[in-house]
Design a protein around this motif. Structure first.
Motif, PDB file in Angstrom:
ATOM      1  N   ILE A 164       0.826  -1.196   0.000  1.00 46.64           N
ATOM      2  CA  ILE A 164       0.000   0.000   0.000  1.00 46.64           C
ATOM      3  C   ILE A 164       0.868   1.257   0.000  1.00 46.64           C
ATOM      4  O   ILE A 164       0.597   2.218  -0.737  1.00 46.64           O
ATOM      5  N   ILE A 165       1.938   1.230   0.796  1.00 43.64           N
ATOM      6  CA  ILE A 165       2.887   2.358   0.807  1.00 43.64           C
ATOM      7  C   ILE A 165       3.466   2.568  -0.588  1.00 43.64           C
ATOM      8  O   ILE A 165       3.545   3.693  -1.091  1.00 43.64           O
ATOM      9  N   ASN A 166       3.865   1.470  -1.235  1.00 45.24           N
ATOM     10  CA  ASN A 166       4.432   1.559  -2.592  1.00 45.24           C
ATOM     11  C   ASN A 166       3.424   2.122  -3.587  1.00 45.24           C
ATOM     12  O   ASN A 166       3.762   2.970  -4.418  1.00 45.24           O
ATOM     13  N   GLU A 189      -6.583   2.522   9.709  1.00 45.71           N
ATOM     14  CA  GLU A 189      -6.983   3.844  10.185  1.00 45.71           C
ATOM     15  C   GLU A 189      -5.778   4.651  10.666  1.00 45.71           C
ATOM     16  O   GLU A 189      -5.760   5.878  10.593  1.00 45.71           O
ATOM     17  N   LEU A 190      -4.742   3.934  11.144  1.00 42.56           N
ATOM     18  CA  LEU A 190      -3.543   4.604  11.650  1.00 42.56           C
ATOM     19  C   LEU A 190      -2.586   5.032  10.539  1.00 42.56           C
ATOM     20  O   LEU A 190      -1.559   5.643  10.811  1.00 42.56           O
ATOM     21  N   THR A 191      -2.904   4.698   9.276  1.00 47.41           N
ATOM     22  CA  THR A 191      -2.055   5.146   8.163  1.00 47.41           C
ATOM     23  C   THR A 191      -2.413   6.555   7.704  1.00 47.41           C
ATOM     24  O   THR A 191      -1.638   7.200   6.997  1.00 47.41           O
ATOM     25  N   GLY A 192      -3.621   7.016   8.059  1.00 50.60           N
ATOM     26  CA  GLY A 192      -4.064   8.341   7.624  1.00 50.60           C
ATOM     27  C   GLY A 192      -4.609   8.363   6.208  1.00 50.60           C
ATOM     28  O   GLY A 192      -5.022   9.417   5.713  1.00 50.60           O
ATOM     29  N   THR A 233      10.985   0.001   3.199  1.00 55.00           N
ATOM     30  CA  THR A 233       9.579   0.360   3.020  1.00 55.00           C
ATOM     31  C   THR A 233       8.819   0.131   4.321  1.00 55.00           C
ATOM     32  O   THR A 233       7.946   0.930   4.694  1.00 55.00           O
ATOM     33  N   MET A 234       9.158  -0.958   5.042  1.00 58.85           N
ATOM     34  CA  MET A 234       8.493  -1.222   6.313  1.00 58.85           C
ATOM     35  C   MET A 234       8.831  -0.150   7.347  1.00 58.85           C
ATOM     36  O   MET A 234       8.006   0.173   8.202  1.00 58.85           O
ATOM     37  N   LEU A 240       4.957   6.051   9.474  1.00 64.61           N
ATOM     38  CA  LEU A 240       3.640   6.576   9.115  1.00 64.61           C
ATOM     39  C   LEU A 240       2.617   6.250  10.198  1.00 64.61           C
ATOM     40  O   LEU A 240       1.847   7.112  10.629  1.00 64.61           O
ATOM     41  N   VAL A 241       2.611   4.989  10.657  1.00 61.32           N
ATOM     42  CA  VAL A 241       1.662   4.566  11.688  1.00 61.32           C
ATOM     43  C   VAL A 241       1.918   5.315  13.000  1.00 61.32           C
ATOM     44  O   VAL A 241       0.993   5.843  13.631  1.00 61.32           O
TER      45      VAL A 241
END
Length: 406
Positions: A164-166, A189-192, A233-234, A240-241
């Motif tokens: 999803i980040i990618n 939800e914590l990714t914004g 990436t992680m 982000l979280v």
């Protein structure tokens, strides 16, 4: 070479093999429960599911082979060293629980990228793709992430969150189909990211998608060497979280925690372990009693975490640099999946491995020890754990003393 009865009746080939698989699967299904040995029944159940997967009604094809046979002009691009295929007018059918799906065309050709377990345990008889009896929902653009294992907290974090980040960094504006699981909703939800971008299937529906992005997950590598997750990436996902979590009350969380596992692969001498941990002022937690945000904050606040290997080790991703993560393993299932993450997050990682195999649970010599009895409970060596904690306490105390002097 002498032909079998089935080969002589059917003329041989793939058709004969399918009939053979089907008859053998029926035989196993009828008689497996009559066998007193639990291990043999378990093995036969796997074989039954594997053979039922060789159904005459369905074809499971890798995306490259599907393109070669049926559709030549499929756009392909690269995302974090993985190929992504863009199929037009494809379908995603979801299981009754809304946690798993298969990608297929109108002729029941299923892409292996969405069903890699079809080679050994996929049972289509319990998951029919009869669209006449399903609710069909039309979508313009989507990526299906509700596939093999992804309803598990660890697998979702390390095989979906990074994707999803990618996608977001690549400018993707479509929807994400994800497993309909409570803790996955809480994590996302914590990714914004706008919650309207995520689809949580109710179950038994089929999505007709005009533009479907399909990731080449390369799952066969997983069973031999572990999933190749991009640790950088992680780290972005971690940051982000954490950026969406309120840390104002972080001081109230314990500094030493023991994570109690309630599923399989539990610690057999856990009472003895907990008695030892009381002397070192550890608090026992059961993650299932907490929200995802509370779990993350608990791991983030801790200086030392002791955790049996499993989905709960996922939260080590959110631990602070220079803290200590002790992961416990039974000798039948040694898969240190958090090594790359520990390195890039600068954690002090410790493995605590059972000394000897349980009776009847011998494991092969492999890069990651992985036996058929990987669900066995196991023992923790108390002397080893005591020694490790004593040394860590001394080390942490020395560092705090040095900080005061400086």
């Amino acid at each position: 070479m002498r032909k079998s009865i089935i080969e002589r009746i059917s003329g041989g080939g793939i058709f004969a093999y399918s009939i053979y698989c089907y008859l053998l699967a029926v035989f196993i299904k009828v008689f497996k429960n009559c066998i007193p040995n639990k291990a043999i029944r378990h093995e036969l159940k796997w074989k039954q599911e594997r053979f039922f997967g060789q159904s005459l009604s369905y074809k499971v094809l890798p995306a490259d082979e599907y393109i070669k046979r049926f559709e030549k002009n499929v756009p392909i691009y690269t995302l974090d060293n993985k190929k992504v295929y863009v199929f037009k007018d494809f379908f995603v059918s979801v299981n009754p629980g809304g946690t798993k799906s298969y990608i297929h065309d109108k002729n029941k050709n299923i892409l292996l990228q969405s069903a890699p377990d079809s080679q050994y345990k996929l049972s289509f008889l319990t998951f029919p793709l009869n669209m006449k009896k399903r609710r069909v929902i039309i979508l313009d653009e989507a990526v299906d992430l509700a596939i093999m294992f992804n309803n598990n907290y660890w697998h979702f974090t390390f095989t979906v969150l990074d994707k999803i980040i990618n996608f977001e960094e690549n400018g993707y504006k479509g929807l994400y189909i994800v497993p309909n699981v409570k803790y996955i909703k809480e994590l996302l939800e914590l990714t914004g990211i706008n919650k309207e971008r995520f689809i949580y299937p109710v179950g038994n529906e089929t999505y007709s998608i005009n533009k479907l992005h399909v990731i080449n997950y390369m799952y066969p590598e997983y069973f031999k060497y572990g999933i190749k997750t991009n640790a950088f990436t992680m780290k972005k996902a971690r940051d982000l979280v954490l950026s969406h979590i309120n840390m104002s009350d972080i001081d109230k969380y314990p500094k030493k925690i023991y994570v109690k596992r309630i599923g399989t692969r539990k610690i057999r001498n856990e009472k003895e372990v907990e008695e030892l941990l009381k002397r070192y002022n550890f608090k026992t937690i059961i993650p299932e009693d907490y929200s995802v945000e509370e779990q993350i904050k608990t791991f983030y606040a801790a200086d030392i975490v002791i955790c049996p290997h499993g989905a709960n080790s996922t939260n080590a991703l959110y631990m602070r640099p220079d803290t200590h993560f002790i992961e416990c393993f039974g000798v039948n299932f040694i898969y240190p999946c958090m090594l790359d993450i520990s390195k890039i997050n600068k954690l002090n990682y410790h493995m605590l491995v059972e000394r000897a195999a349980n009776v009847g649970c011998a494991a092969p010599n492999a890069p990651g020890i992985y036996s058929k009895d990987y669900c066995c409970d196991y023992y923790v060596d108390i002397i080893h754990l005591d020694s490790l904690l004593y040394n860590l306490d001394e080390k942490i105390s020395s560092c705090k003393t040095l900080e005061k002097i400086l």
